[in-house]
Write a protein that holds these residues in place. Structure first.
Motif, mmCIF file in Angstrom:
data_model
loop_
_atom_site.group_PDB
_atom_site.id
_atom_site.type_symbol
_atom_site.label_atom_id
_atom_site.label_comp_id
_atom_site.label_asym_id
_atom_site.label_seq_id
_atom_site.Cartn_x
_atom_site.Cartn_y
_atom_site.Cartn_z
ATOM 1 N N ASP A 1 57.217 36.081 -9.756
ATOM 2 C CA ASP A 1 58.595 36.378 -10.139
ATOM 3 C C ASP A 1 59.259 37.102 -8.973
ATOM 4 O O ASP A 1 58.993 38.278 -8.730
ATOM 5 C CB ASP A 1 58.600 37.258 -11.399
ATOM 6 N N THR B 1 61.773 28.238 -5.620
ATOM 7 C CA THR B 1 61.294 28.863 -6.849
ATOM 8 C C THR B 1 62.394 29.653 -7.542
ATOM 9 O O THR B 1 62.644 29.501 -8.744
ATOM 10 C CB THR B 1 60.101 29.802 -6.538
ATOM 11 N N ARG C 1 64.448 28.547 -11.082
ATOM 12 C CA ARG C 1 64.395 29.414 -12.264
ATOM 13 C C ARG C 1 65.770 29.925 -12.661
ATOM 14 O O ARG C 1 66.021 30.243 -13.813
ATOM 15 C CB ARG C 1 63.468 30.593 -11.998
ATOM 16 N N GLY D 1 53.731 30.928 -11.784
ATOM 17 C CA GLY D 1 54.046 31.449 -10.456
ATOM 18 C C GLY D 1 54.579 32.863 -10.448
ATOM 19 O O GLY D 1 54.700 33.536 -11.476
ATOM 20 N N LYS E 1 56.455 23.593 -10.473
ATOM 21 C CA LYS E 1 55.738 24.847 -10.734
ATOM 22 C C LYS E 1 56.708 25.948 -11.178
ATOM 23 O O LYS E 1 56.432 26.694 -12.114
ATOM 24 C CB LYS E 1 54.995 25.299 -9.475
ATOM 25 N N ALA E 2 57.858 26.022 -10.519
ATOM 26 C CA ALA E 2 58.847 27.052 -10.853
ATOM 27 C C ALA E 2 59.431 26.829 -12.236
ATOM 28 O O ALA E 2 59.805 27.787 -12.939
ATOM 29 C CB ALA E 2 59.962 27.064 -9.817
ATOM 30 N N ILE F 1 59.776 27.583 -0.016
ATOM 31 C CA ILE F 1 59.233 27.450 -1.371
ATOM 32 C C ILE F 1 59.672 28.633 -2.241
ATOM 33 O O ILE F 1 59.982 28.466 -3.423
ATOM 34 C CB ILE F 1 57.696 27.313 -1.336
ATOM 35 N N ARG F 2 59.743 29.824 -1.660
ATOM 36 C CA ARG F 2 60.243 30.975 -2.424
ATOM 37 C C ARG F 2 61.687 30.741 -2.872
ATOM 38 O O ARG F 2 62.048 31.029 -4.012
ATOM 39 C CB ARG F 2 60.164 32.255 -1.591
ATOM 40 N N ALA G 1 56.832 22.293 -5.930
ATOM 41 C CA ALA G 1 57.383 23.650 -6.000
ATOM 42 C C ALA G 1 58.398 23.762 -7.140
ATOM 43 O O ALA G 1 58.407 24.749 -7.884
ATOM 44 C CB ALA G 1 58.046 24.022 -4.675
#
Length: 249
Positions: free
Chosen positions: A81, A33, A37, A79, A72-73, A29-30, A69
Motif C-alpha cells: 500500500d 499500482t 488502485r 501487494g 496485481k494492484a 510499477i509503483r 502489475a
C-alpha cells in the motif's frame, strides 16, 4: 590483458545498465499500482493509469509486465500500500531540490532522504520551502515528424495548452496541471500516442554551476534517484556547455 579489461568494462557497463533498467521498472510499477488502485484498472477509463502505462513504454517495459502489475494492484488486498510523499530542500550551492516518491513506510523514506541531503552538502526543508521557486506543469511531447510546427501550435491552442515549443528534438506542449489530461487526450486524438506525457516541476530561476559544484549537486541527485522510494527529483540548476562537456568526458 587489454582485451580482458575491455571485456570487463563492457560487462560492468551492461550490469550497470541492467540494474538501472530494473530500478526504472520498479518505479513505474509503483506508479501503476497506485494509479490502478486510485481508479479503474482500465487505462482507457483511468487517466493516471494511462499516463503510467505510457511511462512504462518509455522505459521499454514488456506489455505482459504492465498487465501483471495492473492485475496485481486490482486484486483484493494484493501487494503493498503506497502513499505519495514530497520532500523539499537545498543542495550544494543553494540549489533548490524537490523529491517526489511513493512509499509504504514514510519514516524510512523521510530518514533516507534527510540522510542523503545531509551527507551530500544539502539540507532538507519544510514542505513548500522551495516549491514556490518552481512552476507545476503538464508536459506532453511528440517526435518532430508527427506534425509541422504550425500544426502542433494550432492543436495545442485548441486543446487549451499554455505553450508549444518546437526544437530539433521534437514538439513540447505545456499546460496547467488541471487541464493536463484533457490536453493530452485532445493531442492523442489528433496525432496518436505521445512520446511522453507527465506532470513536471519547472524552475522559475536557475543557479548556474561550475564543475566542482555541479559534481556535488549531481552526486546528491544520483543518490536520491537511487532510492527505491523516490520517483523523481527536480532541481533548479543550469550547466554551461563547457561544464557539461567536462562532466561527460
Amino acid at each position: 590483458m587489454a582485451g580482458h579489461s575491455q571485456f570487463k568494462n563492457i560487462m560492468h557497463r551492461k550490469g550497470a545498465q541492467d540494474a538501472k533498467r530494473a530500478k526504472q521498472f520498479a518505479k513505474v510499477i509503483r506508479e501503476i499500482t497506485v494509479a490502478a488502485r486510485e481508479g479503474m484498472p482500465d487505462p482507457a477509463m483511468n487517466p493516471r493509469l494511462r499516463a503510467a502505462v505510457l511511462a512504462a513504454r518509455e522505459v521499454n517495459m514488456p506489455k505482459d509486465t504492465v498487465e501483471r502489475a495492473i492485475k496485481k494492484a486490482s486484486g483484493a488486498g494484493g501487494g503493498e500500500d503506497y502513499v505519495e510523499v514530497r520532500y523539499e530542500g537545498y543542495g550544494p550551492a543553494g540549489v533548490a531540490v524537490i523529491v517526489e516518491g511513493l512509499t509504504d513506510n514514510r519514516n524510512r523514506t523521510a530518514s533516507d532522504v534527510r540522510a542523503a541531503f545531509s551527507k551530500h552538502g544539502g539540507s532538507l526543508g519544510e514542505t513548500n520551502s522551495v516549491s514556490f521557486m518552481f512552476q507545476r506543469l503538464g508536459v506532453v511531447t511528440y517526435p518532430l515528424d508527427v506534425a509541422t510546427e504550425d500544426e502542433m501550435l494550432e492543436a495545442g491552442i485548441e486543446a487549451g495548452a499554455d505553450n508549444v515549443e518546437t526544437t530539433a528534438e521534437g514538439h513540447e506542449v505545456t499546460c496547467p496541471v488541471d487541464s493536463f489530461f484533457a490536453v493530452r487526450d485532445a493531442l492523442e486524438t489528433r496525432f496518436g500516442e505521445p512520446a511522453s506525457a507527465k506532470l513536471d516541476w519547472r524552475p522559475e530561476t536557475v543557479v548556474t554551476l561550475d564543475e566542482e559544484k555541479a559534481r556535488s549537486v549531481l552526486k546528491l541527485v544520483d543518490v536520491l534517484e537511487e532510492n527505491d522510494d523516490v520517483q523523481a527529483v527536480y532541481a533548479n540548476f543550469d550547466l554551461p556547455d563547457d561544464v557539461a562537456e567536462a562532466l561527460s568526458a
